[in-house]
Design a protein around this motif. Structure first.
Motif, PDB file in Angstrom:
ATOM      1  N   GLY A  78       0.776  -1.229   0.000  1.00  0.00           N
ATOM      2  CA  GLY A  78       0.000   0.000   0.000  1.00  0.00           C
ATOM      3  C   GLY A  78       0.810   1.282   0.000  1.00  0.00           C
ATOM      4  N   ARG A  79       2.128   1.182  -0.093  1.00  0.00           N
ATOM      5  CA  ARG A  79       2.970   2.381  -0.042  1.00  0.00           C
ATOM      6  C   ARG A  79       2.901   3.178  -1.342  1.00  0.00           C
ATOM      7  NH1 ARG A  79       8.368  -0.641   1.999  1.00  0.00           N
ATOM      8  NH2 ARG A  79       7.435  -2.240   0.645  1.00  0.00           N
ATOM      9  N   THR A  80       3.013   4.479  -1.223  1.00  0.00           N
ATOM     10  CA  THR A  80       3.105   5.341  -2.393  1.00  0.00           C
ATOM     11  C   THR A  80       4.487   5.201  -3.017  1.00  0.00           C
ATOM     12  OG1 THR A  80       1.516   6.952  -1.547  1.00  0.00           O
ATOM     13  CG2 THR A  80       3.092   7.735  -3.194  1.00  0.00           C
ATOM     14  N   VAL A  81       4.520   5.096  -4.326  1.00  0.00           N
ATOM     15  CA  VAL A  81       5.783   5.025  -5.056  1.00  0.00           C
ATOM     16  C   VAL A  81       6.076   6.413  -5.620  1.00  0.00           C
ATOM     17  CG1 VAL A  81       7.006   3.998  -6.996  1.00  0.00           C
ATOM     18  CG2 VAL A  81       5.438   2.597  -5.627  1.00  0.00           C
ATOM     19  N   ASP A  82       7.126   7.028  -5.123  1.00  0.00           N
ATOM     20  CA  ASP A  82       7.483   8.374  -5.568  1.00  0.00           C
ATOM     21  C   ASP A  82       8.304   8.349  -6.843  1.00  0.00           C
ATOM     22  OD1 ASP A  82       6.518  10.123  -3.211  1.00  0.00           O
ATOM     23  OD2 ASP A  82       7.623   8.500  -2.242  1.00  0.00           O
ATOM     24  N   ILE A  83       9.190   7.352  -6.979  1.00  0.00           N
ATOM     25  CA  ILE A  83       9.995   7.193  -8.189  1.00  0.00           C
ATOM     26  C   ILE A  83       9.983   5.721  -8.581  1.00  0.00           C
ATOM     27  CG2 ILE A  83      12.276   7.420  -9.244  1.00  0.00           C
ATOM     28  CD1 ILE A  83      12.903   9.615  -7.222  1.00  0.00           C
ATOM     29  N   LEU A  84       9.611   5.450  -9.820  1.00  0.00           N
ATOM     30  CA  LEU A  84       9.601   4.090 -10.354  1.00  0.00           C
ATOM     31  C   LEU A  84      10.618   4.024 -11.485  1.00  0.00           C
ATOM     32  CD1 LEU A  84       8.536   1.233 -10.849  1.00  0.00           C
ATOM     33  CD2 LEU A  84       6.632   2.242 -12.129  1.00  0.00           C
ATOM     34  N   ILE A  85      11.648   3.207 -11.310  1.00  0.00           N
ATOM     35  CA  ILE A  85      12.716   3.111 -12.308  1.00  0.00           C
ATOM     36  C   ILE A  85      12.682   1.731 -12.958  1.00  0.00           C
ATOM     37  CG2 ILE A  85      15.185   3.255 -12.744  1.00  0.00           C
ATOM     38  CD1 ILE A  85      15.412   5.048 -10.278  1.00  0.00           C
ATOM     39  N   ASN A  86      12.299   1.713 -14.231  1.00  0.00           N
ATOM     40  CA  ASN A  86      12.269   0.476 -15.013  1.00  0.00           C
ATOM     41  C   ASN A  86      13.642   0.283 -15.638  1.00  0.00           C
ATOM     42  OD1 ASN A  86       9.266  -0.571 -15.244  1.00  0.00           O
ATOM     43  ND2 ASN A  86       9.198   1.669 -15.288  1.00  0.00           N
ATOM     44  N   ASN A  87      14.470  -0.493 -14.960  1.00  0.00           N
ATOM     45  CA  ASN A  87      15.860  -0.660 -15.354  1.00  0.00           C
ATOM     46  C   ASN A  87      16.162  -2.042 -15.945  1.00  0.00           C
ATOM     47  OD1 ASN A  87      18.929  -0.240 -15.102  1.00  0.00           O
ATOM     48  ND2 ASN A  87      18.568  -1.958 -13.702  1.00  0.00           N
ATOM     49  N   ALA A  88      15.391  -3.058 -15.578  1.00  0.00           N
ATOM     50  CA  ALA A  88      15.670  -4.423 -16.030  1.00  0.00           C
ATOM     51  C   ALA A  88      15.640  -4.508 -17.555  1.00  0.00           C
ATOM     52  CB  ALA A  88      14.663  -5.392 -15.432  1.00  0.00           C
ATOM     53  N   GLY A  89      16.622  -5.185 -18.111  1.00  0.00           N
ATOM     54  CA  GLY A  89      16.665  -5.358 -19.556  1.00  0.00           C
ATOM     55  C   GLY A  89      17.650  -6.447 -19.938  1.00  0.00           C
ATOM     56  N   ILE A  90      17.532  -6.930 -21.163  1.00  0.00           N
ATOM     57  CA  ILE A  90      18.449  -7.955 -21.664  1.00  0.00           C
ATOM     58  C   ILE A  90      18.921  -7.575 -23.059  1.00  0.00           C
ATOM     59  CG2 ILE A  90      17.485  -9.843 -20.288  1.00  0.00           C
ATOM     60  CD1 ILE A  90      15.992 -10.759 -22.823  1.00  0.00           C
ATOM     61  N   LEU A  91      20.088  -8.078 -23.429  1.00  0.00           N
ATOM     62  CA  LEU A  91      20.670  -7.848 -24.746  1.00  0.00           C
ATOM     63  C   LEU A  91      21.048  -9.183 -25.371  1.00  0.00           C
ATOM     64  CD1 LEU A  91      22.028  -6.041 -26.962  1.00  0.00           C
ATOM     65  CD2 LEU A  91      24.087  -6.080 -25.527  1.00  0.00           C
ATOM     66  N   ARG A  92      20.521  -9.434 -26.550  1.00  0.00           N
ATOM     67  CA  ARG A  92      20.917 -10.593 -27.333  1.00  0.00           C
ATOM     68  C   ARG A  92      21.439 -10.096 -28.683  1.00  0.00           C
ATOM     69  NH1 ARG A  92      20.433 -11.961 -22.840  1.00  0.00           N
ATOM     70  NH2 ARG A  92      18.976 -13.488 -21.960  1.00  0.00           N
ATOM     71  N   ASP A  93      21.987 -10.967 -29.477  1.00  0.00           N
ATOM     72  CA  ASP A  93      22.594 -10.528 -30.730  1.00  0.00           C
ATOM     73  C   ASP A  93      22.049 -11.330 -31.898  1.00  0.00           C
ATOM     74  OD1 ASP A  93      24.178  -9.308 -32.599  1.00  0.00           O
ATOM     75  OD2 ASP A  93      26.024 -10.333 -32.031  1.00  0.00           O
ATOM     76  N   GLU A  94      21.359 -10.637 -32.809  1.00  0.00           N
ATOM     77  CA  GLU A  94      20.913 -11.274 -34.048  1.00  0.00           C
ATOM     78  C   GLU A  94      21.387 -10.427 -35.229  1.00  0.00           C
ATOM     79  OE1 GLU A  94      18.125 -11.338 -30.712  1.00  0.00           O
ATOM     80  OE2 GLU A  94      18.452  -9.727 -32.178  1.00  0.00           O
ATOM     81  N   ASN A  95      21.631 -11.078 -36.331  1.00  0.00           N
ATOM     82  CA  ASN A  95      21.876 -10.357 -37.576  1.00  0.00           C
ATOM     83  C   ASN A  95      21.051 -11.011 -38.672  1.00  0.00           C
ATOM     84  OD1 ASN A  95      23.454 -12.584 -38.713  1.00  0.00           O
ATOM     85  ND2 ASN A  95      25.092 -11.929 -37.323  1.00  0.00           N
ATOM     86  N   LEU A  96      21.121 -10.460 -39.864  1.00  0.00           N
ATOM     87  CA  LEU A  96      20.247 -10.922 -40.935  1.00  0.00           C
ATOM     88  C   LEU A  96      20.569 -12.346 -41.369  1.00  0.00           C
ATOM     89  CD1 LEU A  96      17.860  -9.756 -42.399  1.00  0.00           C
ATOM     90  CD2 LEU A  96      19.403  -8.881 -44.171  1.00  0.00           C
ATOM     91  N   GLN A  97      21.818 -12.772 -41.187  1.00  0.00           N
ATOM     92  CA  GLN A  97      22.208 -14.131 -41.547  1.00  0.00           C
ATOM     93  C   GLN A  97      21.896 -15.127 -40.432  1.00  0.00           C
ATOM     94  OE1 GLN A  97      24.319 -11.381 -42.174  1.00  0.00           O
ATOM     95  NE2 GLN A  97      23.406 -11.438 -44.232  1.00  0.00           N
ATOM     96  N   ASN A  98      21.764 -14.628 -39.202  1.00  0.00           N
ATOM     97  CA  ASN A  98      21.475 -15.484 -38.050  1.00  0.00           C
ATOM     98  C   ASN A  98      20.299 -14.886 -37.292  1.00  0.00           C
ATOM     99  OD1 ASN A  98      21.687 -17.429 -36.030  1.00  0.00           O
ATOM    100  ND2 ASN A  98      23.213 -16.262 -34.881  1.00  0.00           N
ATOM    101  N   LEU A  99      19.118 -14.979 -37.900  1.00  0.00           N
ATOM    102  CA  LEU A  99      17.926 -14.326 -37.380  1.00  0.00           C
ATOM    103  C   LEU A  99      17.205 -15.263 -36.416  1.00  0.00           C
ATOM    104  CD1 LEU A  99      16.511 -11.606 -37.716  1.00  0.00           C
ATOM    105  CD2 LEU A  99      15.015 -12.683 -39.410  1.00  0.00           C
ATOM    106  N   ASN A 100      17.365 -14.998 -35.139  1.00  0.00           N
ATOM    107  CA  ASN A 100      16.773 -15.836 -34.104  1.00  0.00           C
ATOM    108  C   ASN A 100      15.506 -15.161 -33.593  1.00  0.00           C
ATOM    109  OD1 ASN A 100      16.114 -17.182 -31.690  1.00  0.00           O
ATOM    110  ND2 ASN A 100      18.253 -17.725 -31.305  1.00  0.00           N
ATOM    111  N   LEU A 101      14.367 -15.606 -34.074  1.00  0.00           N
ATOM    112  CA  LEU A 101      13.099 -14.976 -33.697  1.00  0.00           C
ATOM    113  C   LEU A 101      12.780 -15.176 -32.223  1.00  0.00           C
ATOM    114  CD1 LEU A 101      10.883 -15.814 -36.816  1.00  0.00           C
ATOM    115  CD2 LEU A 101      12.184 -13.729 -36.331  1.00  0.00           C
ATOM    116  N   GLN A 102      13.281 -16.262 -31.658  1.00  0.00           N
ATOM    117  CA  GLN A 102      13.033 -16.517 -30.240  1.00  0.00           C
ATOM    118  C   GLN A 102      13.705 -15.465 -29.355  1.00  0.00           C
ATOM    119  OE1 GLN A 102      14.100 -20.464 -28.964  1.00  0.00           O
ATOM    120  NE2 GLN A 102      13.417 -20.137 -26.869  1.00  0.00           N
ATOM    121  N   THR A 103      14.946 -15.121 -29.640  1.00  0.00           N
ATOM    122  CA  THR A 103      15.618 -14.115 -28.815  1.00  0.00           C
ATOM    123  C   THR A 103      15.057 -12.717 -29.073  1.00  0.00           C
ATOM    124  OG1 THR A 103      17.423 -13.848 -30.435  1.00  0.00           O
ATOM    125  CG2 THR A 103      17.760 -15.439 -28.645  1.00  0.00           C
ATOM    126  N   ILE A 104      14.587 -12.475 -30.298  1.00  0.00           N
ATOM    127  CA  ILE A 104      13.931 -11.192 -30.580  1.00  0.00           C
ATOM    128  C   ILE A 104      12.673 -11.052 -29.734  1.00  0.00           C
ATOM    129  CG2 ILE A 104      12.682  -9.879 -32.330  1.00  0.00           C
ATOM    130  CD1 ILE A 104      14.664 -10.917 -34.387  1.00  0.00           C
TER     131      ILE A 104
END
Length: 231
Positions: A78-104
């Motif tokens: 029930g606490r008031t949130v004064d600042i909410l920081i959405n920081n979580a994220g992930i980085l994967r690597d795809e290119n046109l020759q190795n297009l991994n739709l699952q990681t996208i």
């Protein structure tokens, strides 16, 4: 930059708080006197070592899942949130020759969908004057794309930027400002620690920008150094 020494402590919620920029922001806000709710899938040795009574670590929060969102909401009490920081994220690597739709798709779920889920789930805990920060990337800039590749990361961060602008518009009447921040090329595990600034530097810059954030600059896409970035 606000300091809570002579004020009623405010509450900041940070996702992805167990390492990197998230961990550094936990430490900064705790030292400033905020009550910090540090959300993560699993804590870390460094997060556990932060010996501040005003840090509450909440594990099991995978922001891309219903179960993780439920754990997060239960921790609010029930606490008031004064600042909410959405920081979580992930980085994967795809290119046109190795297009991994699952990681996208995985990057869309974590980088774009999850922050919107978090904001929606905590909407009733925000109040007039609350602030939301989205930690995005200039790789989500279409105009700034000079090298191609990284399809999932670029697309998911562009989608996050679009969500940030909509949030800024939708929450303006509630006096809730939204900051959209590229931290810089930061020395984190995400880039094998090859960045040009430390997590501490990036975090301190972002905390400063959040402190200065007003409705007049809500929805502006900024580098942590203050530069306005192109969409």
């Amino acid at each position: 930059m606000e300091n809570m020494t002579n004020m009623v402590p405010k509450t900041v919620v940070i996702t992805g708080a167990n390492r990197g920029i998230g961990l550094a922001m936990v430490a900064i806000y705790a030292l400033q006197g905020y009550n910090v709710i540090a959300l993560c899938r699993q804590s870390s040795t460094k997060l556990a070592a932060l010996s501040h009574d005003n840090i509450e670590v909440v594990e099991g929060v995978d922001v891309a899942t219903d179960a993780g969102i439920d754990i997060m909401v239960s921790a609010m009490n029930g606490r008031t949130v004064d600042i909410l920081i959405n920081n979580a994220g992930i980085l994967r690597d795809e290119n046109l020759q190795n297009l991994n739709l699952q990681t996208i798709e995985q990057q869309f779920q974590v980088n774009a969908m999850a922050p919107l889920r978090v904001c929606h789930a905590l909407l009733t805990y925000l109040t007039s004057g609350s602030k939301i920060a989205l930690i995005t990337s200039r790789m989500g800039s279409i105009a700034d794309n000079g090298s191609g590749g990284r399809y999932g990361y670029r697309m998911s961060k562009a989608a996050l930027n679009a969500a940030g602008m909509s949030l800024a518009k939708d929450l303006a009447d509630d006096n809730i400002a939204v900051g959209i921040y590229h931290p810089g090329y930061v020395q984190t595990g995400m880039v094998n620690f090859n960045g040009d600034i430390t997590s501490d530097v990036a975090a301190s810059r972002i905390v400063k920008l959040i402190g200065e954030l007003t409705l007049a600059e809500s929805g502006v896409f900024k580098h942590s150094n203050g530069q306005i970035l192109p969409w």
